[in-house]
Design a protein around this motif. Sequence first.
Motif, PDB file in Angstrom:
ATOM      1  N   GLN A 274       0.889  -1.254   0.011  1.00 35.21           N
ATOM      2  CA  GLN A 274      -0.099  -0.021  -0.050  1.00 35.21           C
ATOM      3  C   GLN A 274       0.974   1.358  -0.193  1.00 35.21           C
ATOM      4  OE1 GLN A 274      -2.384   1.066   3.484  1.00 35.21           O
ATOM      5  NE2 GLN A 274      -3.885   1.785   2.176  1.00 35.21           N
ATOM      6  N   PHE A 275       0.651   2.304  -0.752  1.00 38.52           N
ATOM      7  CA  PHE A 275       1.235   3.539  -1.028  1.00 38.52           C
ATOM      8  C   PHE A 275       0.104   4.543  -1.232  1.00 38.52           C
ATOM      9  CE2 PHE A 275       3.107   6.938  -3.417  1.00 38.52           C
ATOM     10  CZ  PHE A 275       4.056   7.607  -2.345  1.00 38.52           C
ATOM     11  N   ASN A 276       0.164   5.710  -0.531  1.00 44.98           N
ATOM     12  CA  ASN A 276      -0.751   6.780  -0.774  1.00 44.98           C
ATOM     13  C   ASN A 276      -2.045   6.408  -0.722  1.00 44.98           C
ATOM     14  OD1 ASN A 276      -1.074   9.456  -0.688  1.00 44.98           O
ATOM     15  ND2 ASN A 276      -0.759   9.638  -3.075  1.00 44.98           N
ATOM     16  N   ASN A 277      -2.539   5.522   0.168  1.00 44.19           N
ATOM     17  CA  ASN A 277      -4.032   4.970   0.171  1.00 44.19           C
ATOM     18  C   ASN A 277      -4.427   4.084  -1.078  1.00 44.19           C
ATOM     19  OD1 ASN A 277      -4.792   5.794   2.799  1.00 44.19           O
ATOM     20  ND2 ASN A 277      -5.150   7.756   1.824  1.00 44.19           N
ATOM     21  N   ARG A 278      -3.424   3.770  -1.857  1.00 46.60           N
ATOM     22  CA  ARG A 278      -3.706   2.853  -3.125  1.00 46.60           C
ATOM     23  C   ARG A 278      -2.850   1.465  -2.948  1.00 46.60           C
ATOM     24  NH1 ARG A 278      -2.260   4.786  -9.202  1.00 46.60           N
ATOM     25  NH2 ARG A 278      -4.001   3.612 -10.456  1.00 46.60           N
ATOM     26  N   TRP A 279      -3.274   0.311  -3.327  1.00 52.05           N
ATOM     27  CA  TRP A 279      -2.628  -1.080  -3.432  1.00 52.05           C
ATOM     28  C   TRP A 279      -2.124  -1.396  -4.551  1.00 52.05           C
ATOM     29  CZ3 TRP A 279      -2.049  -3.492   1.161  1.00 52.05           C
ATOM     30  CH2 TRP A 279      -2.690  -3.119   2.178  1.00 52.05           C
ATOM     31  N   PHE A 280      -1.074  -1.982  -4.521  1.00 52.42           N
ATOM     32  CA  PHE A 280      -0.073  -2.251  -5.657  1.00 52.42           C
ATOM     33  C   PHE A 280       0.409  -3.859  -5.576  1.00 52.42           C
ATOM     34  CE2 PHE A 280       0.376   2.007  -5.348  1.00 52.42           C
ATOM     35  CZ  PHE A 280       0.161   2.605  -6.673  1.00 52.42           C
TER      36      PHE A 280
ATOM     37  N   ILE B  98      13.752   4.079  -2.838  1.00 55.66           N
ATOM     38  CA  ILE B  98      12.688   4.962  -3.381  1.00 55.66           C
ATOM     39  C   ILE B  98      11.896   5.454  -2.583  1.00 55.66           C
ATOM     40  CG2 ILE B  98      12.947   3.597  -5.671  1.00 55.66           C
ATOM     41  CD1 ILE B  98      10.177   2.203  -4.727  1.00 55.66           C
ATOM     42  N   ILE B  99      11.054   6.332  -2.893  1.00 56.45           N
ATOM     43  CA  ILE B  99       9.775   6.917  -2.352  1.00 56.45           C
ATOM     44  C   ILE B  99       8.593   6.498  -3.133  1.00 56.45           C
ATOM     45  CG2 ILE B  99       8.376   8.945  -1.797  1.00 56.45           C
ATOM     46  CD1 ILE B  99      10.942  10.408  -0.867  1.00 56.45           C
ATOM     47  N   GLY B 100       7.823   5.573  -2.860  1.00 55.84           N
ATOM     48  CA  GLY B 100       6.550   5.244  -3.556  1.00 55.84           C
ATOM     49  C   GLY B 100       6.684   3.889  -3.931  1.00 55.84           C
ATOM     50  N   VAL B 101       6.164   3.551  -4.976  1.00 53.68           N
ATOM     51  CA  VAL B 101       6.386   2.191  -5.657  1.00 53.68           C
ATOM     52  C   VAL B 101       6.983   2.010  -6.946  1.00 53.68           C
ATOM     53  CG1 VAL B 101       4.236   1.676  -4.622  1.00 53.68           C
ATOM     54  CG2 VAL B 101       4.026   2.575  -6.717  1.00 53.68           C
ATOM     55  N   THR B 102       7.803   2.994  -7.658  1.00 62.82           N
ATOM     56  CA  THR B 102       8.111   2.981  -8.674  1.00 62.82           C
ATOM     57  C   THR B 102       9.466   2.635  -8.787  1.00 62.82           C
ATOM     58  OG1 THR B 102       6.302   4.279  -9.922  1.00 62.82           O
ATOM     59  CG2 THR B 102       8.262   4.197 -11.338  1.00 62.82           C
ATOM     60  N   ASN B 103      10.067   1.621  -9.003  1.00 63.10           N
ATOM     61  CA  ASN B 103      11.546   1.487  -8.978  1.00 63.10           C
ATOM     62  C   ASN B 103      12.034   0.921 -10.063  1.00 63.10           C
ATOM     63  OD1 ASN B 103      14.213   0.543  -8.441  1.00 63.10           O
ATOM     64  ND2 ASN B 103      13.787  -0.486  -6.425  1.00 63.10           N
ATOM     65  N   ILE B 104      12.764   1.734 -11.036  1.00 66.42           N
ATOM     66  CA  ILE B 104      13.512   1.540 -12.278  1.00 66.42           C
ATOM     67  C   ILE B 104      14.778   0.719 -12.180  1.00 66.42           C
ATOM     68  CG2 ILE B 104      14.031   2.435 -14.519  1.00 66.42           C
ATOM     69  CD1 ILE B 104      12.124   4.521 -14.004  1.00 66.42           C
ATOM     70  N   ALA B 105      14.739  -0.276 -12.675  1.00 65.70           N
ATOM     71  CA  ALA B 105      15.879  -1.471 -12.019  1.00 65.70           C
ATOM     72  C   ALA B 105      17.500  -0.795 -12.665  1.00 65.70           C
ATOM     73  CB  ALA B 105      15.811  -2.679 -13.088  1.00 65.70           C
ATOM     74  N   ASP B 106      17.414  -0.215 -13.603  1.00 67.96           N
ATOM     75  CA  ASP B 106      18.773   0.374 -13.892  1.00 67.96           C
ATOM     76  C   ASP B 106      18.912   1.714 -13.658  1.00 67.96           C
ATOM     77  OD1 ASP B 106      16.979   1.030 -15.898  1.00 67.96           O
ATOM     78  OD2 ASP B 106      18.118   0.520 -17.600  1.00 67.96           O
ATOM     79  N   GLN B 107      17.932   2.398 -12.996  1.00 73.19           N
ATOM     80  CA  GLN B 107      18.318   3.673 -12.741  1.00 73.19           C
ATOM     81  C   GLN B 107      19.213   3.993 -11.303  1.00 73.19           C
ATOM     82  OE1 GLN B 107      14.640   5.607 -12.249  1.00 73.19           O
ATOM     83  NE2 GLN B 107      15.606   7.622 -11.514  1.00 73.19           N
ATOM     84  N   GLU B 108      20.209   4.939 -11.500  1.00 72.96           N
ATOM     85  CA  GLU B 108      21.122   5.188 -10.435  1.00 72.96           C
ATOM     86  C   GLU B 108      20.514   5.912  -9.282  1.00 72.96           C
ATOM     87  OE1 GLU B 108      24.548   3.963 -10.431  1.00 72.96           O
ATOM     88  OE2 GLU B 108      23.855   2.928 -12.261  1.00 72.96           O
ATOM     89  N   LEU B 109      21.133   5.727  -7.988  1.00 70.83           N
ATOM     90  CA  LEU B 109      20.573   6.295  -6.864  1.00 70.83           C
ATOM     91  C   LEU B 109      21.359   7.818  -7.202  1.00 70.83           C
ATOM     92  CD1 LEU B 109      21.713   4.280  -4.157  1.00 70.83           C
ATOM     93  CD2 LEU B 109      19.361   5.051  -4.554  1.00 70.83           C
ATOM     94  N   GLU B 110      20.760   8.912  -6.741  1.00 73.27           N
ATOM     95  CA  GLU B 110      20.912  10.528  -6.947  1.00 73.27           C
ATOM     96  C   GLU B 110      20.942  10.973  -5.623  1.00 73.27           C
ATOM     97  OE1 GLU B 110      19.427  12.887 -10.047  1.00 73.27           O
ATOM     98  OE2 GLU B 110      18.048  11.137 -10.757  1.00 73.27           O
ATOM     99  N   GLU B 111      21.861  12.217  -5.391  1.00 73.89           N
ATOM    100  CA  GLU B 111      21.708  13.071  -4.209  1.00 73.89           C
ATOM    101  C   GLU B 111      20.648  13.909  -4.560  1.00 73.89           C
ATOM    102  OE1 GLU B 111      24.345  14.319  -0.627  1.00 73.89           O
ATOM    103  OE2 GLU B 111      25.192  15.304  -2.616  1.00 73.89           O
ATOM    104  N   VAL B 112      19.406  14.000  -3.856  1.00 72.34           N
ATOM    105  CA  VAL B 112      18.816  14.932  -4.075  1.00 72.34           C
ATOM    106  C   VAL B 112      18.935  15.975  -2.926  1.00 72.34           C
ATOM    107  CG1 VAL B 112      16.061  15.441  -4.130  1.00 72.34           C
ATOM    108  CG2 VAL B 112      17.147  13.290  -5.160  1.00 72.34           C
ATOM    109  N   LYS B 113      18.846  17.290  -3.265  1.00 70.83           N
ATOM    110  CA  LYS B 113      18.961  18.337  -2.306  1.00 70.83           C
ATOM    111  C   LYS B 113      17.927  19.353  -2.327  1.00 70.83           C
ATOM    112  CE  LYS B 113      24.104  18.482  -2.219  1.00 70.83           C
ATOM    113  NZ  LYS B 113      25.324  19.323  -2.544  1.00 70.83           N
ATOM    114  N   LEU B 114      17.222  19.447  -1.306  1.00 74.31           N
ATOM    115  CA  LEU B 114      16.122  20.502  -1.006  1.00 74.31           C
ATOM    116  C   LEU B 114      16.312  21.425  -0.126  1.00 74.31           C
ATOM    117  CD1 LEU B 114      13.447  17.324  -1.091  1.00 74.31           C
ATOM    118  CD2 LEU B 114      14.236  18.790  -3.090  1.00 74.31           C
TER     119      LEU B 114
END
Length: 197
Positions: A65-71, A123-139
Motif C-alpha cells: 500500500q502506498f498513498n491509500n492505493r494498493w499495488f 525509492i519513495i513510493g512504488v516505482t523502482n526502475i531497475a537500471d536507474q542510479e541513486l541520486e543525491e537530491v538536495k532540497l
Amino acid sequence: FADKFGALEDQNPIIGYESNIDYSGSHWIPELFNAIANKRCLEIQYRRFSGEDFTNICHPYYIKQFNNRWFLFAGRDDYINSDSDEIVNPIWNFPLDRIVNISEVDNLYINSNTDWEDYFYDIIGVTNIADQELEEVKLEFNGERAGHVITKPLHPSQKVSELEDGKILVRLKVKWNKELETLIRSFGKNVKVLSPN
C-alpha cells in the motif's frame, strides 16, 4: 490495540487510520494474498486509464500500500527466459484499482528472490526502475515547513543541515521517480530543488 490497552468493545473508536473507503481495488487483496502464499500463477486483466485493456499471466510476489492505493508486484510470463526458466525483468507493478479480472492458471510458478525491504529502500513510493542510479537530491525548505520535514522525514536516507533564516537543507539518496516528484511538488513554494538540476 484493544487487547493491549483494554479498550471496551462498545466504546467509540479512539484511533483513526488513514484509509480510502471508496477505493475500488481492495477486494482483490484476499485472492492475491492466497495466490502469493500458495505460489499460484494468475491471469490478470488490467485496464489502463485510457480505457485500453490488456491481459497477462503473472507470478504474484508482493502486495504494497502506498498513498491509500494498493499495488501488486509480480513477474510477467512474457518476460520469462525459456532457456533458464528465470524472469528477465522480474518486477511488474499493477495498481489494484486498475484490475478488471483475475483468474488462476496452471502455469509453472517462478519464484522471486527479491528482498522487498531492500527493493523499496532506495525509492519513495512504488516505482523502482531497475537500471536507474541513486541520486543525491538536495532540497531547501523555508522555516515554515522545516519542522514538519525534520519530525516526519521524507525518506530513511534523509540528512538535515540548518541554514540561515530558519531554513534547512535536506539531502536524500534515492532514485528519482514520479512519486518523489509529486511529494516535492506538494510542498509548493516552501521548497526549492537544488539538485538534481
